[in-house]
Motif scaffolding. Sequence first.
Motif, PDB file in Angstrom:
ATOM      1  N   ARG A 246       0.842  -1.196   0.000  1.00 50.70           N
ATOM      2  CA  ARG A 246       0.000   0.000   0.000  1.00 50.70           C
ATOM      3  C   ARG A 246       0.872   1.239   0.000  1.00 50.70           C
ATOM      4  N   VAL A 247       0.306   2.309  -0.469  1.00 48.48           N
ATOM      5  CA  VAL A 247       0.874   3.642  -0.297  1.00 48.48           C
ATOM      6  C   VAL A 247      -0.274   4.520   0.160  1.00 48.48           C
ATOM      7  N   SER A 248       0.047   5.506   0.977  1.00 45.47           N
ATOM      8  CA  SER A 248      -1.015   6.359   1.497  1.00 45.47           C
ATOM      9  C   SER A 248      -1.098   7.697   0.783  1.00 45.47           C
ATOM     10  N   THR A 249      -0.068   8.029   0.007  1.00 43.54           N
ATOM     11  CA  THR A 249      -0.081   9.313  -0.700  1.00 43.54           C
ATOM     12  C   THR A 249       0.459   9.147  -2.116  1.00 43.54           C
ATOM     13  N   VAL A 250       0.076  10.046  -3.002  1.00 43.17           N
ATOM     14  CA  VAL A 250       0.605  10.054  -4.366  1.00 43.17           C
ATOM     15  C   VAL A 250       2.107  10.273  -4.335  1.00 43.17           C
ATOM     16  N   LYS A 251       2.575  11.109  -3.409  1.00 41.30           N
ATOM     17  CA  LYS A 251       4.004  11.392  -3.277  1.00 41.30           C
ATOM     18  C   LYS A 251       4.791  10.099  -3.023  1.00 41.30           C
ATOM     19  N   GLN A 252       4.267   9.243  -2.147  1.00 38.37           N
ATOM     20  CA  GLN A 252       4.939   7.972  -1.885  1.00 38.37           C
ATOM     21  C   GLN A 252       4.943   7.098  -3.135  1.00 38.37           C
ATOM     22  N   ALA A 253       3.854   7.089  -3.850  1.00 39.15           N
ATOM     23  CA  ALA A 253       3.751   6.262  -5.053  1.00 39.15           C
ATOM     24  C   ALA A 253       4.760   6.685  -6.105  1.00 39.15           C
ATOM     25  N   GLU A 254       5.099   7.967  -6.125  1.00 39.84           N
ATOM     26  CA  GLU A 254       6.052   8.484  -7.111  1.00 39.84           C
ATOM     27  C   GLU A 254       7.499   8.221  -6.708  1.00 39.84           C
ATOM     28  N   LYS A 255       7.739   7.894  -5.468  1.00 38.07           N
ATOM     29  CA  LYS A 255       9.100   7.631  -4.974  1.00 38.07           C
ATOM     30  C   LYS A 255       9.401   6.139  -5.073  1.00 38.07           C
TER      31      LYS A 255
ATOM     32  N   LEU B 280       8.602   3.948  -3.131  1.00 36.12           N
ATOM     33  CA  LEU B 280       7.605   3.180  -2.388  1.00 36.12           C
ATOM     34  C   LEU B 280       6.447   2.744  -3.268  1.00 36.12           C
ATOM     35  N   SER B 281       6.647   2.728  -4.577  1.00 37.81           N
ATOM     36  CA  SER B 281       5.555   2.360  -5.464  1.00 37.81           C
ATOM     37  C   SER B 281       5.087   0.938  -5.160  1.00 37.81           C
ATOM     38  N   ILE B 282       3.832   0.692  -5.405  1.00 40.69           N
ATOM     39  CA  ILE B 282       3.274  -0.637  -5.144  1.00 40.69           C
ATOM     40  C   ILE B 282       3.987  -1.717  -5.963  1.00 40.69           C
TER      41      ILE B 282
ATOM     42  N   LEU C 234       5.912  -4.902  -4.158  1.00 41.41           N
ATOM     43  CA  LEU C 234       5.597  -6.294  -4.482  1.00 41.41           C
ATOM     44  C   LEU C 234       6.822  -7.029  -5.014  1.00 41.41           C
ATOM     45  N   ARG C 235       7.598  -6.365  -5.857  1.00 39.85           N
ATOM     46  CA  ARG C 235       8.810  -6.993  -6.390  1.00 39.85           C
ATOM     47  C   ARG C 235       9.769  -7.356  -5.271  1.00 39.85           C
TER      48      ARG C 235
ATOM     49  N   GLU D  76      -1.758 -11.912  -3.211  1.00 45.15           N
ATOM     50  CA  GLU D  76      -1.238 -10.547  -3.101  1.00 45.15           C
ATOM     51  C   GLU D  76      -2.413  -9.600  -2.917  1.00 45.15           C
ATOM     52  N   TYR D  77      -2.290  -8.722  -1.949  1.00 41.46           N
ATOM     53  CA  TYR D  77      -3.317  -7.721  -1.654  1.00 41.46           C
ATOM     54  C   TYR D  77      -2.715  -6.340  -1.880  1.00 41.46           C
ATOM     55  N   VAL D  78      -3.440  -5.491  -2.577  1.00 41.89           N
ATOM     56  CA  VAL D  78      -2.954  -4.148  -2.900  1.00 41.89           C
ATOM     57  C   VAL D  78      -4.006  -3.133  -2.478  1.00 41.89           C
ATOM     58  N   GLU D  79      -3.542  -2.120  -1.753  1.00 38.09           N
ATOM     59  CA  GLU D  79      -4.450  -1.081  -1.265  1.00 38.09           C
ATOM     60  C   GLU D  79      -3.809   0.293  -1.450  1.00 38.09           C
ATOM     61  N   PRO D  80      -4.008   0.907  -2.616  1.00 37.51           N
ATOM     62  CA  PRO D  80      -3.435   2.236  -2.854  1.00 37.51           C
ATOM     63  C   PRO D  80      -4.219   3.313  -2.112  1.00 37.51           C
TER      64      PRO D  80
END
Length: 71
Positions: A16-25, A27-29, A33-34, A50-54
Motif C-alpha cells: 500500500r501507499v497512502s499518498t501520491v508522493k509515496q507512489a512516485e518515490k 515506495l511504489s506498489i 511487491l517486487r 497478493e493484496y494491494v491497497e493504494p
Amino acid sequence: MLQHGTRKIRIALYARVSTVKQAEKDLSIPDQLRQMRDWCKANGYSVIMEYVEPGASATDGKRPVFQQMID
C-alpha cells in the motif's frame, strides 16, 4: 515451500501507499511487491495471494483490503 511441523507456511503479500508522493518515490506498489516476492523466493516461501491497497492510511486497521487479507 517451508514447513512448520507438518503445516506448510502460506504467505500473503500486502502492499500500500497512502499518498501520491509515496507512489512516485521508491515506495511504489509494483516495487514493494517486487521486493517482497524476491525476499520470499530467496527464503524459500511460496506466495499464495497478493493484496494491494493504494491510498490507504495506516493509522488504523480499518482498511478494506487489509481486513480482507486478515479474514
